[in-house]
Write a protein that holds these residues in place. Structure first.
Motif, PDB file in Angstrom:
ATOM      1  N   ALA A  95       2.416  22.541   5.655  1.00  0.00           N
ATOM      2  CA  ALA A  95       2.431  21.092   5.894  1.00  0.00           C
ATOM      3  C   ALA A  95       1.053  20.601   6.322  1.00  0.00           C
ATOM      4  N   ARG A  96       0.391  21.351   7.188  1.00  0.00           N
ATOM      5  CA  ARG A  96      -0.948  20.960   7.638  1.00  0.00           C
ATOM      6  C   ARG A  96      -1.954  21.044   6.495  1.00  0.00           C
ATOM      7  N   ARG A  97      -1.813  22.075   5.650  1.00  0.00           N
ATOM      8  CA  ARG A  97      -2.716  22.188   4.498  1.00  0.00           C
ATOM      9  C   ARG A  97      -2.576  20.972   3.596  1.00  0.00           C
ATOM     10  N   ARG A  98      -1.339  20.610   3.297  1.00  0.00           N
ATOM     11  CA  ARG A  98      -1.105  19.466   2.414  1.00  0.00           C
ATOM     12  C   ARG A  98      -1.624  18.170   3.034  1.00  0.00           C
ATOM     13  N   ALA A  99      -1.392  18.002   4.323  1.00  0.00           N
ATOM     14  CA  ALA A  99      -1.849  16.781   4.983  1.00  0.00           C
ATOM     15  C   ALA A  99      -3.368  16.654   4.885  1.00  0.00           C
ATOM     16  N   VAL A 100      -4.082  17.757   5.087  1.00  0.00           N
ATOM     17  CA  VAL A 100      -5.545  17.741   4.991  1.00  0.00           C
ATOM     18  C   VAL A 100      -5.984  17.410   3.571  1.00  0.00           C
ATOM     19  N   VAL A 101      -5.335  18.041   2.587  1.00  0.00           N
ATOM     20  CA  VAL A 101      -5.697  17.811   1.181  1.00  0.00           C
ATOM     21  C   VAL A 101      -5.428  16.369   0.779  1.00  0.00           C
ATOM     22  N   TYR A 102      -4.269  15.852   1.153  1.00  0.00           N
ATOM     23  CA  TYR A 102      -3.884  14.522   0.698  1.00  0.00           C
ATOM     24  C   TYR A 102      -4.628  13.403   1.418  1.00  0.00           C
ATOM     25  N   GLN A 103      -4.933  13.601   2.692  1.00  0.00           N
ATOM     26  CA  GLN A 103      -5.615  12.539   3.440  1.00  0.00           C
ATOM     27  C   GLN A 103      -7.101  12.463   3.099  1.00  0.00           C
ATOM     28  N   ARG A 104      -7.661  13.545   2.550  1.00  0.00           N
ATOM     29  CA  ARG A 104      -9.039  13.538   2.067  1.00  0.00           C
ATOM     30  C   ARG A 104     -10.035  13.077   3.143  1.00  0.00           C
ATOM     31  N   GLY A 105      -9.778  13.477   4.369  1.00  0.00           N
ATOM     32  CA  GLY A 105     -10.702  13.156   5.453  1.00  0.00           C
ATOM     33  C   GLY A 105     -10.572  11.759   6.023  1.00  0.00           C
ATOM     34  N   ARG A 106      -9.662  10.958   5.501  1.00  0.00           N
ATOM     35  CA  ARG A 106      -9.498   9.601   6.025  1.00  0.00           C
ATOM     36  C   ARG A 106      -8.287   9.550   6.956  1.00  0.00           C
TER      37      ARG A 106
ATOM     38  N   PRO B 107       0.827  -1.207   0.000  1.00  0.00           N
ATOM     39  CA  PRO B 107       0.000   0.000   0.000  1.00  0.00           C
ATOM     40  C   PRO B 107       0.860   1.255   0.000  1.00  0.00           C
ATOM     41  N   LEU B 108       0.280   2.332  -0.486  1.00  0.00           N
ATOM     42  CA  LEU B 108       0.955   3.630  -0.565  1.00  0.00           C
ATOM     43  C   LEU B 108       0.188   4.660   0.245  1.00  0.00           C
ATOM     44  N   ASP B 109       0.920   5.440   1.008  1.00  0.00           N
ATOM     45  CA  ASP B 109       0.333   6.599   1.686  1.00  0.00           C
ATOM     46  C   ASP B 109       1.343   7.734   1.578  1.00  0.00           C
ATOM     47  N   VAL B 110       1.031   8.847   2.194  1.00  0.00           N
ATOM     48  CA  VAL B 110       1.857  10.037   2.042  1.00  0.00           C
ATOM     49  C   VAL B 110       2.384  10.505   3.395  1.00  0.00           C
ATOM     50  N   ALA B 111       3.587  11.049   3.385  1.00  0.00           N
ATOM     51  CA  ALA B 111       4.167  11.719   4.544  1.00  0.00           C
ATOM     52  C   ALA B 111       4.487  13.144   4.130  1.00  0.00           C
ATOM     53  N   VAL B 112       4.305  14.082   5.049  1.00  0.00           N
ATOM     54  CA  VAL B 112       4.503  15.493   4.733  1.00  0.00           C
ATOM     55  C   VAL B 112       5.532  16.095   5.676  1.00  0.00           C
ATOM     56  N   ALA B 113       6.519  16.732   5.103  1.00  0.00           N
ATOM     57  CA  ALA B 113       7.488  17.523   5.861  1.00  0.00           C
ATOM     58  C   ALA B 113       7.883  18.707   4.987  1.00  0.00           C
TER      59      ALA B 113
ATOM     60  N   GLY C  58      16.463  23.442   8.400  1.00  0.00           N
ATOM     61  CA  GLY C  58      15.573  22.705   9.290  1.00  0.00           C
ATOM     62  C   GLY C  58      14.361  22.249   8.522  1.00  0.00           C
ATOM     63  N   ALA C  59      13.446  21.605   9.222  1.00  0.00           N
ATOM     64  CA  ALA C  59      12.209  21.129   8.597  1.00  0.00           C
ATOM     65  C   ALA C  59      11.173  20.907   9.679  1.00  0.00           C
ATOM     66  N   VAL C  60       9.920  20.843   9.236  1.00  0.00           N
ATOM     67  CA  VAL C  60       8.823  20.694  10.177  1.00  0.00           C
ATOM     68  C   VAL C  60       7.742  19.823   9.553  1.00  0.00           C
ATOM     69  N   THR C  61       7.071  19.044  10.374  1.00  0.00           N
ATOM     70  CA  THR C  61       5.945  18.213   9.948  1.00  0.00           C
ATOM     71  C   THR C  61       4.650  18.887  10.414  1.00  0.00           C
TER      72      THR C  61
ATOM     73  N   ALA D 186       9.318  31.628   9.715  1.00  0.00           N
ATOM     74  CA  ALA D 186       9.429  30.660   8.616  1.00  0.00           C
ATOM     75  C   ALA D 186       8.901  29.302   9.048  1.00  0.00           C
ATOM     76  N   CYS D 187       9.202  28.918  10.282  1.00  0.00           N
ATOM     77  CA  CYS D 187       8.718  27.642  10.798  1.00  0.00           C
ATOM     78  C   CYS D 187       7.196  27.601  10.842  1.00  0.00           C
ATOM     79  N   LEU D 188       6.571  28.668  11.314  1.00  0.00           N
ATOM     80  CA  LEU D 188       5.115  28.711  11.386  1.00  0.00           C
ATOM     81  C   LEU D 188       4.486  28.653  10.004  1.00  0.00           C
ATOM     82  N   ALA D 189       5.094  29.351   9.033  1.00  0.00           N
ATOM     83  CA  ALA D 189       4.562  29.339   7.669  1.00  0.00           C
ATOM     84  C   ALA D 189       4.676  27.949   7.055  1.00  0.00           C
ATOM     85  N   GLU D 190       5.799  27.284   7.262  1.00  0.00           N
ATOM     86  CA  GLU D 190       5.981  25.947   6.686  1.00  0.00           C
ATOM     87  C   GLU D 190       5.107  24.913   7.388  1.00  0.00           C
ATOM     88  N   ARG D 191       4.896  25.072   8.679  1.00  0.00           N
ATOM     89  CA  ARG D 191       4.000  24.149   9.375  1.00  0.00           C
ATOM     90  C   ARG D 191       2.563  24.316   8.864  1.00  0.00           C
ATOM     91  N   ALA D 192       2.156  25.551   8.624  1.00  0.00           N
ATOM     92  CA  ALA D 192       0.813  25.789   8.093  1.00  0.00           C
ATOM     93  C   ALA D 192       0.649  25.125   6.720  1.00  0.00           C
TER      94      ALA D 192
END
Length: 213
Positions: A108-119, A52-58, A72-75, A100-106
Motif C-alpha cells: 500500500a505504501r509503495r503504491r501511494a508513493v508511486v501514484y502521488q508522484r511526490g505531490r 478533480p480525481l485523486d487516488v485512495a489506496v487500501a 481484513g484490509a490495511v491502508t 500478511a498485514c505487514l506485507a500488504e501495508r508495504a
C-alpha cells in the motif's frame, strides 16, 4: 443460457455511475478512485461530474491459504481493519495475520508513493469526498479506506460503485455517510461477473489516468 453482462468495461460502468451521481448536489466534490480498478471507474465519474480525481489506496488481507478471501484490509497508515465475523468463522486472531498485514501495508505504501508522484494528496477537508471502486464484494478494503479518510474531516464521505453485494453495501453504511450502487443484485457472486472486460488494471494505467485532466 449464458447471462448477459451488464457493463462492457470499467469506463462504461464509470460513466453510468457518474450519471447517477450527477443527479445529486455535492459540495466541492472530490472523486477518489480506489486503486487500482477503482481509478478507471473514478476517472469516468470525475469526467461526468467535472470534479478533480485523486487516488485512495487500501490492500486486502487474505485468509491463510485463501488469499482472495478478504478478512481484513490495511491502508498505507493507520491501524488495520479486520472483519470480526470472518475471523470468528475461520478461527483466526489478528496476531496470526501480522505477516500478511505487514506485507500488504508495504505494498500500500509503495503504491501511494508511486501514484502521488511526490505531490501531496488533494485536500479533502470540508468537501464531499466520493470514494469510487469497480465493485463491492466483502467490503473490507472500502471500509479500511473510509475509516482512514474520515480522519481528513470531509464534509461528506460517500462510497459509490457500479455493482455491490447487498449485504456488504448495507454493512458499509456504518462507515460511509451514504453508499450508492447502480446494482445490488441478489445473485452477486463476484465483481467480475458483472463485466464483459474485467482485465487487471496496472500501475501505468493508473498513473496515466491520474495525469489526464
Amino acid at each position: 443460457m449464458r447471462r448477459r453482462h451488464t457493463f462492457r468495461d470499467r469506463r462504461e460502468a464509470g460513466r453510468q455511475l457518474g450519471e447517477l451521481l450527477r443527479e445529486r448536489e455535492w459540495l466541492d466534490p472530490l472523486v477518489l478512485g480506489l486503486a487500482r480498478g477503482g481509478v478507471v471507474v473514478g476517472h469516468a465519474v470525475a469526467e461526468v461530474l467535472g470534479a478533480p480525481l485523486d487516488v485512495a489506496v487500501a490492500r486486502k488481507i487474505g485468509a491463510p491459504g485463501q488469499p482472495e478471501f478478504g478478512v481484513g484490509a490495511v491502508t498505507p497508515d493507520g491501524p488495520p481493519y479486520y472483519d470480526e465475523h470472518s475471523l470468528s468463522v475461520l478461527g483466526l486472531r489478528p496476531a496470526q495475520l501480522e505477516a500478511a498485514c505487514l506485507a500488504e501495508r508495504a505494498e500500500a505504501r509503495r503504491r501511494a508513493v508511486v501514484y502521488q508522484r511526490g505531490r501531496p494528496p488533494v485536500p479533502r477537508a470540508g468537501r464531499d469526498v466520493l470514494v469510487v471502486d469497480d465493485g463491492l464484494a466483502t467490503g473490507v478494503t472500502a471500509r479500511a479506506a473510509l475509516r482512514s479518510l474520515r480522519e481528513d474531516r470531509p464534509h461528506g464521505l460517500v462510497f459509490a460503485a457500479p455493482v455491490c453485494a447487498p449485504e456488504a453495501a448495507a454493512a458499509l453504511k456504518s462507515d460511509a455517510d451514504e453508499v450508492l450502487c447502480l446494482l445490488a443484485p441478489h445473485g452477486f457472486r463476484s465483481v467480475g461477473q458483472w463485466y464483459t472486460d474485467f482485465r487487471q488494471t496496472g500501475d501505468d494505467e493508473v498513473l496515466e489516468l491520474l495525469e489526464t485532466p
